[in-house]
Design a protein around this motif. Structure first.
Motif, short mmCIF file in Angstrom:
data_model
loop_
_atom_site.label_atom_id
_atom_site.label_comp_id
_atom_site.label_asym_id
_atom_site.label_seq_id
_atom_site.Cartn_x
_atom_site.Cartn_y
_atom_site.Cartn_z
N LEU A 105 -12.36 -83.78 87.82
CA LEU A 105 -12.96 -82.70 87.04
C LEU A 105 -12.25 -82.51 85.70
O LEU A 105 -12.89 -82.29 84.67
CB LEU A 105 -12.94 -81.40 87.83
N VAL A 106 -10.92 -82.59 85.71
CA VAL A 106 -10.16 -82.46 84.46
C VAL A 106 -10.58 -83.57 83.49
O VAL A 106 -10.80 -83.30 82.30
CB VAL A 106 -8.63 -82.49 84.74
N ALA A 107 -10.71 -84.79 83.98
CA ALA A 107 -11.13 -85.90 83.12
C ALA A 107 -12.55 -85.69 82.60
O ALA A 107 -12.83 -85.94 81.42
CB ALA A 107 -11.04 -87.22 83.89
N ALA A 108 -13.46 -85.22 83.46
CA ALA A 108 -14.83 -84.96 83.03
C ALA A 108 -14.90 -83.84 82.00
O ALA A 108 -15.66 -83.92 81.03
CB ALA A 108 -15.70 -84.63 84.25
N ALA A 129 -13.63 -85.22 78.65
CA ALA A 129 -14.63 -86.09 78.04
C ALA A 129 -15.78 -85.29 77.46
O ALA A 129 -16.26 -85.58 76.36
CB ALA A 129 -15.14 -87.10 79.07
N GLU A 130 -16.23 -84.28 78.17
CA GLU A 130 -17.35 -83.46 77.69
C GLU A 130 -16.94 -82.64 76.47
O GLU A 130 -17.71 -82.50 75.52
CB GLU A 130 -17.87 -82.55 78.80
N ARG A 131 -15.73 -82.09 76.49
CA ARG A 131 -15.25 -81.35 75.31
C ARG A 131 -15.18 -82.28 74.08
O ARG A 131 -15.53 -81.88 72.97
CB ARG A 131 -13.88 -80.73 75.58
N GLN A 147 -20.04 -84.12 68.41
CA GLN A 147 -21.41 -83.73 68.04
C GLN A 147 -21.38 -82.60 67.03
O GLN A 147 -22.10 -82.63 66.03
CB GLN A 147 -22.17 -83.30 69.30
N GLU A 148 -20.56 -81.59 67.26
CA GLU A 148 -20.48 -80.44 66.36
C GLU A 148 -19.90 -80.81 65.00
O GLU A 148 -20.20 -80.15 64.01
CB GLU A 148 -19.63 -79.33 66.99
N ASN A 149 -19.07 -81.83 64.95
CA ASN A 149 -18.39 -82.21 63.71
C ASN A 149 -18.93 -83.50 63.11
O ASN A 149 -18.32 -84.04 62.18
CB ASN A 149 -16.88 -82.31 63.97
N ALA A 150 -20.06 -83.98 63.60
CA ALA A 150 -20.62 -85.25 63.13
C ALA A 150 -20.89 -85.21 61.63
O ALA A 150 -20.64 -86.20 60.92
CB ALA A 150 -21.89 -85.59 63.89
N GLY A 151 -21.38 -84.10 61.11
CA GLY A 151 -21.67 -84.00 59.68
C GLY A 151 -20.41 -84.12 58.84
O GLY A 151 -20.39 -84.86 57.84
#
Length: 76
Positions: A36-39, A42-44, A50-54
Motif C-alpha cells: 500500500l505504501v508503494a501504491a 506511485a499514485e502521488r 499530471q498537475e505539473n505537466a504544463g
C-alpha cells in the motif's frame, strides 16, 4: 520515537496466494502495508506529474530554446 496507530481491517485475497505466503512465513500485515505504501507513493507521483505537466512542458521548452541556465559559464 513516534507511536503509530494501528487499525484492524479485513481483506479478500486469492486463496493460493494467501496459502503460499503463509507457507513461506510472510507477515501478511507487513506485506500488505508495504504494498500500500508503494501504491500510494506511485499514485502521488502520477498525480503530481499530471498537475505539473504544463510547468514541466514550459521548462523543457525553455531548455530547448535557451539551453540550461548559466551554461555560458561552463568550463567544459
Amino acid at each position: 520515537m513516534r507511536e503509530q496507530t494501528r487499525k484492524s481491517t479485513s481483506m479478500t485475497l486469492d486463496a493460493k496466494v494467501l496459502d503460499e505466503a503463509r507457507a513461506l512465513g510472510i507477515n501478511l500485515s507487513q506485506a500488505a502495508e508495504s504494498g500500500l505504501v508503494a501504491a500510494i507513493r506511485a499514485e502521488r507521483a502520477r498525480i503530481w506529474k499530471q498537475e505539473n505537466a504544463g510547468a514541466i512542458a514550459d521548462y523543457n521548452a525553455f531548455l530547448d530554446r535557451d539551453g540550461p541556465p548559466l551554461s555560458g559559464f561552463r568550463k567544459f
